[in-house]
Design an enzyme around this catalytic site. Structure first.
Site, mmCIF file in Angstrom:
data_model
loop_
_atom_site.group_PDB
_atom_site.id
_atom_site.type_symbol
_atom_site.label_atom_id
_atom_site.label_comp_id
_atom_site.label_asym_id
_atom_site.label_seq_id
_atom_site.Cartn_x
_atom_site.Cartn_y
_atom_site.Cartn_z
ATOM 1 N N TYR A 1 64.112 -4.199 -0.403
ATOM 2 C CA TYR A 1 64.313 -3.013 -1.231
ATOM 3 C C TYR A 1 64.560 -3.297 -2.701
ATOM 4 O O TYR A 1 64.883 -2.414 -3.456
ATOM 5 C CB TYR A 1 65.462 -2.172 -0.676
ATOM 6 C CG TYR A 1 66.687 -2.976 -0.265
ATOM 7 C CD1 TYR A 1 67.448 -3.649 -1.209
ATOM 8 C CD2 TYR A 1 67.047 -3.076 1.078
ATOM 9 C CE1 TYR A 1 68.549 -4.391 -0.836
ATOM 10 C CE2 TYR A 1 68.156 -3.821 1.458
ATOM 11 C CZ TYR A 1 68.898 -4.478 0.496
ATOM 12 O OH TYR A 1 69.983 -5.220 0.878
ATOM 13 N N CYS B 1 88.450 -8.884 44.926
ATOM 14 C CA CYS B 1 88.683 -9.565 46.207
ATOM 15 C C CYS B 1 89.984 -10.359 46.243
ATOM 16 O O CYS B 1 90.347 -10.914 47.277
ATOM 17 C CB CYS B 1 87.512 -10.485 46.539
ATOM 18 S SG CYS B 1 87.459 -11.927 45.481
ATOM 19 N N CYS C 1 82.602 -12.194 47.423
ATOM 20 C CA CYS C 1 83.365 -11.109 46.773
ATOM 21 C C CYS C 1 82.540 -9.819 46.819
ATOM 22 O O CYS C 1 81.376 -9.811 46.419
ATOM 23 C CB CYS C 1 83.662 -11.509 45.333
ATOM 24 S SG CYS C 1 84.301 -10.173 44.332
ATOM 25 N N CYS D 1 91.046 -11.960 41.135
ATOM 26 C CA CYS D 1 89.890 -11.065 41.008
ATOM 27 C C CYS D 1 90.279 -9.632 41.375
ATOM 28 O O CYS D 1 90.922 -9.392 42.392
ATOM 29 C CB CYS D 1 88.751 -11.537 41.903
ATOM 30 S SG CYS D 1 87.352 -10.406 41.908
ATOM 31 N N ASP E 1 72.050 -1.387 8.253
ATOM 32 C CA ASP E 1 73.293 -2.069 8.610
ATOM 33 C C ASP E 1 73.001 -3.465 9.162
ATOM 34 O O ASP E 1 72.994 -3.692 10.362
ATOM 35 C CB ASP E 1 74.050 -1.224 9.645
ATOM 36 C CG ASP E 1 75.491 -1.679 9.790
ATOM 37 O OD1 ASP E 1 75.936 -2.510 8.964
ATOM 38 O OD2 ASP E 1 76.168 -1.207 10.715
ATOM 39 N N LYS F 1 78.161 6.803 2.340
ATOM 40 C CA LYS F 1 78.473 6.345 3.700
ATOM 41 C C LYS F 1 78.470 7.537 4.634
ATOM 42 O O LYS F 1 79.158 8.531 4.366
ATOM 43 C CB LYS F 1 79.849 5.664 3.728
ATOM 44 C CG LYS F 1 79.880 4.323 3.024
ATOM 45 C CD LYS F 1 79.096 3.277 3.813
ATOM 46 C CE LYS F 1 79.260 1.885 3.239
ATOM 47 N NZ LYS F 1 80.399 1.157 3.693
ATOM 48 N N GLU G 1 67.266 5.851 -0.264
ATOM 49 C CA GLU G 1 66.799 4.964 0.822
ATOM 50 C C GLU G 1 67.850 4.903 1.908
ATOM 51 O O GLU G 1 69.031 5.040 1.611
ATOM 52 C CB GLU G 1 66.641 3.521 0.297
ATOM 53 C CG GLU G 1 65.568 3.340 -0.715
ATOM 54 C CD GLU G 1 65.707 1.976 -1.408
ATOM 55 O OE1 GLU G 1 66.404 1.091 -0.896
ATOM 56 O OE2 GLU G 1 65.108 1.830 -2.472
ATOM 57 N N CYS H 1 85.405 -14.904 39.035
ATOM 58 C CA CYS H 1 85.748 -15.028 40.435
ATOM 59 C C CYS H 1 84.674 -15.918 41.044
ATOM 60 O O CYS H 1 83.484 -15.680 40.858
ATOM 61 C CB CYS H 1 85.713 -13.636 41.061
ATOM 62 S SG CYS H 1 85.626 -13.683 42.847
ATOM 63 N N LYS I 1 70.395 3.093 4.220
ATOM 64 C CA LYS I 1 71.167 1.857 4.064
ATOM 65 C C LYS I 1 71.176 1.147 5.416
ATOM 66 O O LYS I 1 71.761 1.633 6.384
ATOM 67 C CB LYS I 1 72.588 2.193 3.623
ATOM 68 C CG LYS I 1 73.398 0.977 3.267
ATOM 69 C CD LYS I 1 74.663 1.416 2.532
ATOM 70 C CE LYS I 1 75.512 0.264 2.077
ATOM 71 N NZ LYS I 1 75.952 -0.635 3.133
#
Ligand code: IVH
Length: 685
Positions: free
Chosen positions: A225, A410, A430, A407, A118, A313, A114, A425, A116
């Site tokens: 499952y 600007c 800006c 910023c 996540d 894995k 099956e 900012c 896996k």
């Protein structure tokens, strides 16, 4: 027509059928509208026959209200985790152990392979076919009771179809599909909120949210499952168990395969190492399980793992590269967000040269420094991220990185709200904010100005043709025609920049057409924080004109359906900014429509409570909040989420919170549950 009970049952079955088609099989048979119609039909019928409403009804998915914490509960049997296999040799060694343990010599052992998923593991308890509990894994023995949240996941049936009569525990994985993750992060970005790093984190964060209504909106999904303690007369093979679970209406990931022996398993793992990237959910491996359940019992478990299963894995989609520089990107809401500029490196088939760093806090926690060698990771189609620095390779003399105090675009000072991680900012002029703001303004769900993309916006700003949204409406075709389009990815020397010409004229036509958009688009296009598409639609429909919206107080704003204090405060602070007012006036002067073209919200029928707004706080003993609200609305009144001077009364239940304090402070009339019942019964009879 039939009697109400059989009509209800029939509707509920139909709805569950469509939920399965949509949320489990990904193949809806009806449109969303048709589905919603069925749901509304059921809601109406249940409103007429409240005694026939059962907790299993699809209308009852979002029930219960925000809680303070989740109680812990014991699992029927410990939730074990799985041993890992990283390559073919590990898989063969696992098979060897199984065959030895089973005394099978060289005979091949059948397995089920099956994907896996996540996500995060979940244990669902069904009693007499009804879902009675959903719990997280916790420490494996005890988990958290998250039933109210689990019930909102439409893939998970509230009732099993012809399921076992007794008590069963079903285990599976809750996850956020990539599309839902992308949508959720896009919404968060639009509203200036910090983004989730990946679907797994987003799903885990959502599952632990204390408000089921919010969980429902996130669109979590699930696959199951495993059955704990299956019936002795039930299926003898895992493959049959999965088939039975699917037949009961449980979500079972369809790509599992029966494997005659370990060679088939290895082939399955090879195929899916790449194919998985096309799925709409993240997978991190393949789970290989002995098919024969009696053999499983003989094999038993170690303290931590079952001996009959292992997790292969997938090779990590990680790589090492050099962090050349940490740069800062300025978003539409002024958020200054750091990102990593990397030495280009190949990961899972694509070259990565940039990665997100989320926020300055995250960066400081990981202590990433310019010049570090870093581990980067790519999960599916999610933006690559920097996992950690490789400290052993850190060059001498490196210094911790700190976010600039001004910023990037600007030079204005950056500010951070107390409870936020984002530095912003606040200069509305800006240039970086303007650039992102214009892109958003023109985007499809906003003013829908086709052709006004990134490159054109850049040139308009650079050539000083546009300094705010309203300037767009004064552009002339000749001005645009002389701008250039850069080929996106020049493949040959012949791909030279060319004049915009006709395309420019089309853009001017598109801009002109956008003048007659509905007000909701304009409200959304302005990019007010916390005002996404849906909220903008509500505000436009409710306030009808831009002027009324801009003049609304925080209290009046909260009278609109589903508008809470955060949105109200944000709209108000937007309206108070003189620069914003000026731009909106200029837009109106340029002929942009500022009135709603949508029907007004249905007027609340006149009744004895017309013109009065009530607030509910705490838990009522004899009715749900929804029932109380419905009673008020039936009598012509309105229900609001917050107390203001205009509130006619506050209905106070058990454990009432800050709304009660506010009502006391403002001297608003308080109604006990008894007073309230007397009020509505008196008025209704
Ligand atoms: S079976 C006793 N099957 O992976 C073993 N687990 O690393 C029960 N997972 O805790 C697990 N997809 O949360 C199984 N198809 C799948 C799975 C799966 C994801 C998760 C599960 C488990 C973890 C173990």
């Amino acid at each position: 027509m039939g009697d109400p009970l059989s009509r209800l049952t029939k509707l509920r079955e139909q709805i569950r059928h469509h939920e399965e088609q949509y949320y489990i099989h990904n193949s809806p048979e009806v449109s969303d509208e048709a589905f919603d119609r069925l749901l509304h039909q059921l809601e109406r019928l249940e409103a007429e026959h409240p005694d026939l409403v059962t907790p299993d009804s699809p209308t009852q998915r979002v029930a219960g209200r925000p809680t303070d914490s989740f109680p812990t509960v014991a699992h029927l049997a410990p939730m074990l985790s799985l041993d890992n296999a990283y390559d073919e040799a590990d898989l063969r060694a696992f098979d060897e152990r199984v065959r030895k343990g089973a005394g099978l010599g060289d005979t091949a052992v059948p397995y089920v392979a099956e994907l896996k998923i996540d996500g995060l593991s979940i244990a669902l308890t069904y009693e007499g076919g009804s879902l009675v509990r959903g719990a997280t894994r916790g420490d494996g023995r005890r988990g958290e009771d998250v039933t109210a949240n689990v019930r909102t996941i439409r893939a998970i049936p509230l009732v099993l179809r012809n399921g076992p009569a007794g008590r069963v525990e079903v285990r599976g994985e809750v996850f956020l599909p990539r599309a839902a993750f992308a949508r959720m992060n896009a919404e968060r970005e639009a509203e200036g909120e910090p983004l989730f790093a990946n679907p797994r984190n987003a799903a885990a964060g959502t599952m632990r949210n204390l408000d089921p209504a919010l969980v429902a909106r996130r669109r979590l999904a699930a696959f199951t499952y495993q059955l704990v303690m299956p019936d002795a007369d039930g299926p003898q093979r895992h493959g049959e168990t999965l088939a039975a679970m699917a037949a009961w209406g449980l979500p079972v990931e369809p790509h599992h395969e029966h494997c005659a022996g370990i060679d088939d398993v290895i082939a399955f793992c090879r195929t899916w190492a790449d194919t998985r990237l096309q799925l709409d959910f993240d997978t991190d491996g393949v789970v290989i399980k002995v098919d024969d359940l009696r053999l499983r019992e003989r094999l038993g478990t170690t303290a931590k793992f079952p001996r009959w299963a292992t997790a292969f894995k997938f090779p990590a989609q990680q790589a090492h590269t050099k962090l050349l520089r940490i740069d800062v990107n300025v978003g539409r809401t002024g958020a200054n967000t750091p990102y990593a500029v990397l030495e280009p490196v190949l990961v899972a088939g694509s070259t990565i040269s940039m990665a997100t760093l989320h926020n300055a806090e995250d960066l400081a926690r990981k202590d990433l420094r310019e010049g570090d060698t870093v581990v980067i990771e790519k999960a599916g189609d999610v933006i690559p991220r920097v996992v950690a620095p490789v400290l052993a390779l850190r060059p001498a003399g490196s210094v911790p990185w700190t976010i600039p105090t001004t910023c990037r675009a600007c030079g204005s000072d950056l500010h951070r709200d107390e409870e936020e991680v984002v530095w912003r900012c606040e200069n509305t002029a800006c240039p970086a904010r303007l650039r992102r703001g214009l892109e958003h303004f023109a985007s499809r769900s906003a003013m829908n100005i086709e052709g006004l993309g990134e490159s054109l916006v850049d040139q308009l700003i650079e050539k000083r043709l546009v300094a705010d949204f309203a300037d767009l409406y004064h552009l002339r075709a000749e001005e645009l025609g002389s701008l250039v389009v850069m080929p996106r990815a020049p493949r040959s020397d012949r791909a030279l920049p060319r004049k915009l010409g006709k395309v420019g004229r089309n853009v001017v036509e598109q801009i002109d057409r956008s003048r007659s958009n509905d007000l909701s688009r304009l409200v959304y296009a302005l990019g007010i924080r916390h005002v996404g598409e849906k909220v903008a639609g509500t505000l436009a429909r409710y306030f009808r004109t831009m002027d009324a919206l801009l003049d609304a107080t925080v209290d009046t704003l909260q009278q609109a359906p589903e508008i809470g204090p955060i949105v109200a405060a944000s709209v108000r602070s937007f309206a108070e900014e003189p620069h914003n007012r000026t731009v909106i006036r200029k837009l109106a002067d340029a002929g942009v429509n500022t009135v709603s073209l949508q029907p007004a919200f249905a007027a609340v029928p006149a009744g004895p409570l017309t013109g009065k707004t009530f607030v509910l706080t705490g838990t009522l003993a004899t009715m749900t909040r929804e029932e109380a609200a419905a009673a008020i609305e039936r009598l012509g009144g309105r229900v609001s989420g917050s107390v203001s001077r205009k509130t006619a009364g506050v209905v106070v239940g058990e454990e009432a919170g800050s709304k009660l304090d506010k009502a006391r402070a403002l001297g608003i009339q308080l109604l006990s549950e008894e007073d309230f019942r007397a009020l509505i019964l008196g008025e209704e009879s």
